[in-house]
Design a protein around this motif. Structure first.
Motif, PDB file in Angstrom:
ATOM      1  N   SER A   3      40.612  59.218  27.990  1.00 29.36           N
ATOM      2  CA  SER A   3      39.683  58.084  28.125  1.00 29.36           C
ATOM      3  C   SER A   3      40.328  56.803  27.622  1.00 29.36           C
ATOM      4  CB  SER A   3      38.401  58.374  27.355  1.00 29.36           C
ATOM      5  OG  SER A   3      37.761  59.506  27.875  1.00 29.36           O
ATOM      6  N   ARG A   4      41.143  56.951  26.569  1.00 31.73           N
ATOM      7  CA  ARG A   4      41.835  55.778  26.018  1.00 31.73           C
ATOM      8  C   ARG A   4      42.759  55.170  27.056  1.00 31.73           C
ATOM      9  NH1 ARG A   4      46.750  54.933  23.502  1.00 31.73           N
ATOM     10  NH2 ARG A   4      46.775  53.283  21.900  1.00 31.73           N
ATOM     11  N   ARG A  10      42.300  49.791  32.603  1.00 31.03           N
ATOM     12  CA  ARG A  10      41.361  48.822  33.192  1.00 31.03           C
ATOM     13  C   ARG A  10      41.550  47.438  32.581  1.00 31.03           C
ATOM     14  NH1 ARG A  10      35.909  52.646  33.145  1.00 31.03           N
ATOM     15  NH2 ARG A  10      36.537  53.977  34.911  1.00 31.03           N
ATOM     16  N   ILE A  11      41.817  47.409  31.269  1.00 28.31           N
ATOM     17  CA  ILE A  11      42.049  46.109  30.612  1.00 28.31           C
ATOM     18  C   ILE A  11      43.320  45.457  31.169  1.00 28.31           C
ATOM     19  CG2 ILE A  11      42.639  45.007  28.408  1.00 28.31           C
ATOM     20  CD1 ILE A  11      40.862  47.079  27.029  1.00 28.31           C
TER      21      ILE A  11
END
Length: 207
Positions: A3-4, A10-11
């Motif tokens: 998830s990280r 996405r960032i």
């Protein structure tokens, strides 16, 4: 993929689509406000008292006696001082004086009844005192661990507003801002004192 990794990806994608543009920060602060010494002291005292600090005005010649009286009335028998503090300030104190150094541990600081320091500058309008780690102010732990702090403020080092006060600071030095005794609120919004610093702040203003 964790998830990280997904979030960071996405960032990064968002930053690639919208590269940062340097923004100009407006610096049009209100500056140059002056005030007669008497009014400056009155304003600073009003703000400090509002923050629940205790204020002790005195003349320069009365400083040793004033500091000794404050410590005596607070029941202090053992106080800490920074290595660069003027010895004359505590000349009238008849208790034990511990000169701080990196060798003095946090438990040893906690065993002190109080601490006496100078200050770099103060802002009258906000009642804020600035410490910058100068030799007469010492390291930050010295002023945060003991439960009582006697801070000497010279009236010549008091500015009306924050911008003028900031110009007196050395940017490379660590800055500690004090506005009254340490206080915060718990989860039920009840005021709790002494969590992050001393519960008792005595400010000696030297005219």
């Amino acid at each position: 993929m964790s998830s990280r990794d997904v979030i960071l990806g996405r960032i990064r994608d968002a930053l690639a689509l919208a590269p940062p543009v340097q923004q100009e920060i407006p610096r049009e602060y209100r500056t140059g406000r002056a005030m007669p010494k008497g009014e400056l002291e009155e304003l600073l005292t009003d703000r400090l008292v509002d923050y629940k600090a205790t204020v002790h005005p005195c003349e320069a010649a009365e400083l040793p006696a004033t500091v000794a009286r404050v410590l005596r009335e607070a029941g202090c028998k053992r106080v800490g001082v920074p290595a660069g503090l003027d010895d004359g300030w505590i000349a009238d104190f008849d208790g034990e004086v511990v000169v701080d150094s990196p060798c003095v541990s946090a438990p040893q600081l906690d065993s002190l009844d109080g601490v006496v320091t100078g200050s770099r500058v103060a802002c009258a309008e906000t009642g804020t005192i600035f410490l910058d780690g100068s030799p007469d102010q010492g390291r930050r732990a010295l002023t945060l661990v003991p439960d009582l702090h006697v801070c000497v403020v010279d009236l010549s080092a008091v500015e009306v507003n924050v911008p003028e006060a900031l110009t007196r600071l050395v940017p490379e030095r660590p800055t500690t801002m004090i506005s009254g005794p340490s206080a915060t609120s718990d989860i039920e919004l009840q005021r709790v004192e002494g969590v992050h610093g001393p519960r008792n702040l005595h400010v000696v203003i030297v005219r």
